[in-house]
Design a protein around this motif. Structure first.
Motif, PDB file in Angstrom:
ATOM      1  N   ARG A  52      46.405  42.660   9.330  1.00 16.17           N
ATOM      2  CA  ARG A  52      47.315  41.946  10.210  1.00 16.17           C
ATOM      3  C   ARG A  52      48.696  41.986   9.741  1.00 16.17           C
ATOM      4  N   GLU A  74      43.953  44.781  17.391  1.00 16.26           N
ATOM      5  CA  GLU A  74      44.058  44.214  18.587  1.00 16.26           C
ATOM      6  C   GLU A  74      45.376  44.439  19.344  1.00 16.26           C
ATOM      7  N   HIS A  75      46.491  45.091  18.597  1.00 18.04           N
ATOM      8  CA  HIS A  75      47.656  45.177  19.025  1.00 18.04           C
ATOM      9  C   HIS A  75      48.192  46.753  18.809  1.00 18.04           C
ATOM     10  N   ALA A 388      42.810  36.425  22.145  1.00 20.47           N
ATOM     11  CA  ALA A 388      41.949  37.563  21.751  1.00 20.47           C
ATOM     12  C   ALA A 388      40.414  37.190  22.170  1.00 20.47           C
ATOM     13  N   GLY A 391      40.193  37.644  26.013  1.00 18.70           N
ATOM     14  CA  GLY A 391      40.528  38.953  26.484  1.00 18.70           C
ATOM     15  C   GLY A 391      41.953  38.838  27.342  1.00 18.70           C
TER      16      GLY A 391
END
Length: 517
Positions: A52, A74-75, A388, A391
């Motif tokens: 992260r 996630e990014h 997250a 969504g």
């Protein structure tokens, strides 16, 4: 003669390298210089921490951004910045979601970032983090000089390294003998194990400093604090800061155990030791051998088990139920409680010798109401988790929601805040006709009660009624007020005393006179 813009931005930063400045001030100046070099709406400095990126400094973004940890998986934009060694500009129509959507301050309903520029930072040829620049104008960086940004990144890396060197030297000077082995040489390392402990307040910094101080020792630690303040996170940080960090950290909630299973859970048993013991069982002490055992809610432990626990703490010897031989274990014990154990000792519910054995180093975890604007950083952490989970492209706090969070008293502390953000996110999402890309939480979604008005005087009883003498009436009112305060605080005498504006010892003496003890 005109000075090149890059030189104008770099000269003050070069001058800062020789100055003794706090890390946060260095980072603030760094981002300020970056915005002068490449005007934009927001900038951020993020440190790579495993899987992260963690914001260390921001300029132009919502305060809760500092509490968010951006999982790289996630990014995709942040992942793309780390994958390349040179600066990257994303096209205005790039379909990849931006991690800062909804977080740029002062732009009302204009939520989505349209122009994004960033570059990785390397320390000693290893990726350390990223610098990001964002703008709501889709053409803001159209003529940006990426080579100029790359040159700035080199000095940014030197700034980061200088901040780390000075911080390491300062900490070594404070506690060279006690902490020499525990300091981390890795670039940008946070206090060991404190990655999940979010906060910038003075109370939180004091706690982190104490964790650093005692973490590397073998002292038994007694963590005390109100319910929901994060005592288990503190225990994890203490374990991670110790020489036992590579060994197990085993946790046991003493409040969740039936009395007849406490000894089996702690020390284990042999087959046939009691009815239902069909197999051998290793206790928590055996599982934690070589590592750390965290005993949560230690105040709930029955007196019989307390005596056996004391014996293990004193000599490291334990005996499984039904076994004939003792075994030796090497375990560091960290205990936690929300009770006033000194009062429990006086009441005969906790052994004095065990209390003193556990409390070699008492560690107080401050309640959330004493941590000021840390509530916004923690809210940012929980907002990112819920974004997250649901969504969403963005999940943000409106200004009135931020004000409501800062005004609330937080009787349930960090746990209350975590649950509140989760509920509010669902309520905000349920109130939309179609699933939005960015969801804003306002004060109505939080449903926090406004601060209680000042208490009005208790009305005097009708003098015509038979109320008895004045002393009896006063005693009755005091008894009711103390009982109510104890009920609200879970019979925590220290918390009740604070609520009533009394010294704890005076409250206990008064309660004893009134027959409440």
């Amino acid at each position: 003669m005109t000075t090149h813009p890059l030189l104008s931005a770099l000269i003050p930063l070069v001058d800062d390298l020789s100055r003794d400045l706090p890390a946060q001030e260095r980072y603030r100046r760094l981002l300020q210089a970056l915005r002068e070099l490449l005007p934009c709406d927001a900038t951020a400095l993020l440190r790579l921490d495993g899987d992260r990126l963690v914001p260390l400094a921001i300029d132009g973004l919502s305060p809760d951004t500092l509490g968010r940890h951006f999982l790289i998986a996630e990014h995709p934009r942040l992942a793309a910045l780390l994958e390349r060694s040179e600066p990257t500009r994303f096209a205005a129509d790039c379909p990849l979601p931006d991690p800062y959507d909804g977080l740029i301050q002062g732009h009302g309903a204009h939520l989505e970032v349209h122009d994004c520029l960033g570059c990785p930072l390397y320390l000693d040829e290893q990726p350390w983090g990223v610098l990001t620049l964002d703008a709501l104008d889709p053409a803001r960086f159209a003529g940006a000089d990426l080579d100029m940004l790359a040159g700035f990144a080199s000095l940014a890396a030197a700034t980061v390294k200088a901040a780390q060197r000075i911080d390491t030297l300062a900490r070594r000077a404070e506690n060279e003998e006690l902490r020499a082995e525990a300091y981390r040489e890795a670039a940008g390392a946070s206090p060991a194990g404190s990655g999940d402990m979010v906060g910038h307040s003075a109370a939180h910094r004091r706690l982190l400093k104490e964790i650093e101080l005692v973490g590397g020792s073998e002292l038994t630690v007694l963590i005390h604090g109100e319910t929901g303040v994060g005592k288990e996170l503190v225990a994890r940080a203490l374990h991670a800061a110790s020489a036992r960090a590579a060994r197990p950290l085993v946790s046991l909630n003493c409040a969740a155990l039936p009395d007849n299973l406490v000894e089996s859970e702690l020390f284990g048993h042999v087959r046939g030791a009691f009815s239902g013991a069909l197999t051998e069982r290793r206790g928590k002490f055996a599982l934690a051998d070589g590592g750390t055992l965290f005993l949560d809610e230690i105040g709930e432990l029955p007196l019989a088990a307390q005596a056996k626990l004391l014996r293990v703490l004193q000599g490291g010897q334990l005996q499984r139920i039904g076994a004939e031989q003792e075994v030796h274990v090497d375990v560091r014990v960290i205990a936690a409680t929300n009770r006033d154990l000194a009062e429990e000792v006086r009441a005969g519910r906790f052994r004095a010798d065990l209390y003193h054995r556990l409390g070699v180093y008492p560690l107080h975890v401050p309640p959330l109401r004493e941590r000021g604007r840390d509530v916004l950083l923690l809210a940012g952490r929980f907002l990112e988790q819920n974004r997250a989970r649901l969504g969403l492209r963005g999940l943000r706090l409106a200004a009135d929601a931020q004000a409501a969070l800062l005004a609330h008293d937080w009787p349930g502390n960090v746990r209350e805040l975590e649950h509140l953000i989760s509920r509010a996110a669902l309520k905000a999402l349920a109130g939309t006709h179609e699933r939005p890309r960015i969801v804003t939480l306002d004060a109505t979604h939080l449903e926090l009660s406004p601060p209680a008005p000042p208490e009005t005087p208790v009305p005097v009883s009708d003098p015509a009624g038979p109320v008895g003498d004045l002393r009896s009436a006063v005693d009755r009112l005091q008894r009711e007020a103390i009982a109510a305060a104890l009920e609200r605080t879970g019979h925590n005498w220290a918390a009740a005393a604070r609520e009533l504006g009394l010294d704890r010892a005076n409250l206990q003496r008064l309660a004893k006179r009134l027959g409440l003890r």
